[in-house]
Design an enzyme around this catalytic site. Structure first.
Site, mmCIF file in Angstrom:
data_model
loop_
_atom_site.group_PDB
_atom_site.id
_atom_site.type_symbol
_atom_site.label_atom_id
_atom_site.label_comp_id
_atom_site.label_asym_id
_atom_site.label_seq_id
_atom_site.Cartn_x
_atom_site.Cartn_y
_atom_site.Cartn_z
ATOM 1 N N GLY A 125 0.977 -1.056 0.030
ATOM 2 C CA GLY A 125 0.224 -0.034 0.176
ATOM 3 C C GLY A 125 0.640 1.055 0.144
ATOM 4 N N ASP A 176 6.361 -4.402 15.590
ATOM 5 C CA ASP A 176 5.323 -4.021 15.747
ATOM 6 C C ASP A 176 5.055 -3.397 16.777
ATOM 7 O OD1 ASP A 176 2.443 -3.957 17.417
ATOM 8 O OD2 ASP A 176 3.059 -5.603 19.360
ATOM 9 N N ASN A 187 3.237 5.643 8.831
ATOM 10 C CA ASN A 187 2.160 4.761 8.183
ATOM 11 C C ASN A 187 1.605 3.769 8.475
ATOM 12 O OD1 ASN A 187 1.561 4.706 4.715
ATOM 13 N ND2 ASN A 187 3.061 2.748 5.156
ATOM 14 N N TYR A 215 -12.220 4.845 13.829
ATOM 15 C CA TYR A 215 -10.769 5.350 12.653
ATOM 16 C C TYR A 215 -11.085 6.549 12.108
ATOM 17 C CZ TYR A 215 -7.935 5.173 8.112
ATOM 18 O OH TYR A 215 -7.085 5.786 7.271
ATOM 19 N N LYS A 238 -7.445 9.044 13.113
ATOM 20 C CA LYS A 238 -6.668 9.741 12.433
ATOM 21 C C LYS A 238 -7.507 11.443 12.371
ATOM 22 C CE LYS A 238 -4.969 6.370 9.859
ATOM 23 N NZ LYS A 238 -4.210 6.171 9.280
ATOM 24 N N THR A 280 -5.880 0.572 -2.277
ATOM 25 C CA THR A 280 -4.811 -0.227 -1.024
ATOM 26 C C THR A 280 -5.199 -1.173 -0.470
ATOM 27 O OG1 THR A 280 -5.115 1.107 0.628
ATOM 28 C CG2 THR A 280 -3.591 1.897 -1.017
ATOM 29 N N PRO A 281 -4.991 -2.343 -0.565
ATOM 30 C CA PRO A 281 -5.943 -3.603 0.376
ATOM 31 C C PRO A 281 -6.407 -2.940 1.773
ATOM 32 C CG PRO A 281 -3.046 -3.913 -0.210
ATOM 33 C CD PRO A 281 -3.396 -2.666 -0.502
ATOM 34 N N GLN A 324 -15.262 20.328 -0.937
ATOM 35 C CA GLN A 324 -17.243 19.499 -1.221
ATOM 36 C C GLN A 324 -18.123 20.517 -0.021
ATOM 37 O OE1 GLN A 324 -18.403 16.690 -3.830
ATOM 38 N NE2 GLN A 324 -16.303 15.115 -2.477
#
Length: 257
Positions: free
Chosen positions: A17, A63, A90, A155, A159, A192-193, A257
Site C-alpha cells: 500500500g 510491532d 504510516n 477510524y 486519524k 490499497t489493500p 465540497q
C-alpha cells in the site's frame, strides 16, 4: 533525482500500500530506507523488490505498538547507518462500524495501531534526531481525520488524534530548537489493500461501492499510492524546511465540497 540523497528514512507498514509506495519513492530519490511491518517475510520481499542489492533498502519486523521495540529499532538504525533523518509513521488499520456497532475491543486495537503507535514513533524519532541536527517526521492521517463519517467511528477518532497530536509535537520541537519538523499527510480514498477491504465490508456490490468511492472525489477517481508518496517525499525533503505542524491534503477535492 536526489531530493532526499544521503538521508536515512524509516517507513512503518512498508510491506504494501502507501508504505510500500513511499519507501520506493524515497529510495528513488536517494535515501537509504528501512521498511518495517508485522509480517517479516512480506516486508523482506517488499524491500528486495525495491532494491534487489539489499544495500539501500533493508527490512525489519516491527510491532509498532511495542514501545521497547521502537527504542530497539531506532538504536539499531543509528548503529547501522549512523543517523536517522526521516520517520514516516504510516502503519495503520481500519474498521468500518458506527458508534453503536463498535466494540471496545476493536476500538482499543485500532487506537493502539493508528494513534498509540504514532505517538511512540514520534517520541522515538525525537529522541534520536534532536542531538543529530534534526529531521522530519511525517505522520499519516487521513481525510477521515478532518471530516466525519458515520460508519468509521473509531477510524475517525484515531486519524483526528494523529492530526492534532502532530501539531502539538511540531510546536514542542520547534520551541525546543531541535530542528525537527512534524507534519501530516491526509489521503483521500486510494485503492490499497486497506481500502479494498473496506469496500468489501460494505452492504453492497463491490463494483457499486468502488464506483461510489470514485464519484465521491470531484476529480472523478480514487488516488494512486504514488500520489500520496510524492506528498510524503516533499515533507521528508529539505524543500519543506519551512513546514511544520502543517497538513497536506491529497484527496482529489473530497474535503473541498
Amino acid at each position: 533525482m536526489g531530493r532526499v540523497a544521503d538521508k536515512v528514512a524509516l517507513v512503518t507498514g512498508g510491506a504494501k500500500g502507501l508504505g510500500l509506495a513511499t519507501a520506493k519513492r524515497l529510495f528513488e530519490e536517494g535515501a537509504t530506507v528501512v521498511v518495517t511491518d508485522l509480517d517479516e517475510a512480506e516486508v523482506a520481499a517488499a524491500a528486495a523488490a525495491i532494491d534487489p542489492s539489499g544495500e539501500k533498502v533493508v527490512s525489519y519486523r516491527q510491532d509498532v505498538t511495542d514501545e521497547a521495540g521502537w527504542d530497539s529499532l531506532t538504536t539499531t538504525i543509528v548503529d547501522r547507518f549512523g543517523k536517522l533523518d526521516v520517520v514516516v509513521n504510516n502503519a495503520g488499520v481500519a474498521a468500518s462500524r458506527t458508534v453503536e456497532e463498535e466494540t471496545l475491543e476493536t476500538w482499543r486495537w485500532l487506537m493502539a495501531v493508528n494513534l498509540d503507535a504514532v505517538f511512540l514513533g514520534t517520541k522515538a524519532a525525537i529522541a534520536v534526531m534532536k542531538d543529530n541536527g534534526g529531521g522530519s517526521i511525517v505522520n499519516l492521517s487521513s481525510i477521515e481525520g478532518i471530516i466525519g463519517d458515520p460508519g468509521l467511528a473509531a477510524y475517525n477518532a484515531s486519524k483526528g488524534g494523529v492530526r492534532i497530536f502532530s501539531k502539538s509535537a511540531a510546536l514542542h520541537c520547534a520551541k525546543s530548537g531541535y530542528g525537527i519538523r512534524v507534519n501530516t499527510v491526509h489521503p483521500g480514498f486510494v485503492w490499497t489493500p486497506m481500502v479494498e477491504a473496506y469496500a468489501e465490508e460494505q452492504d453492497a456490490e463491490l463494483d457499486d461501492v468502488t464506483q461510489a468511492l470514485m464519484a465521491a472525489h470531484p476529480i472523478g477517481r480514487m488516488g494512486r499510492p504514488e500520489e500520496i508518496a510524492n506528498a510524503v517525499l516533499y515533507l521528508a525533503s529539505d524543500e519543506s524546511s519551512f513546514s511544520t505542524g502543517s497538513e497536506i491534503v491529497v484527496d482529489g477535492g473530497y474535503t473541498a465540497q
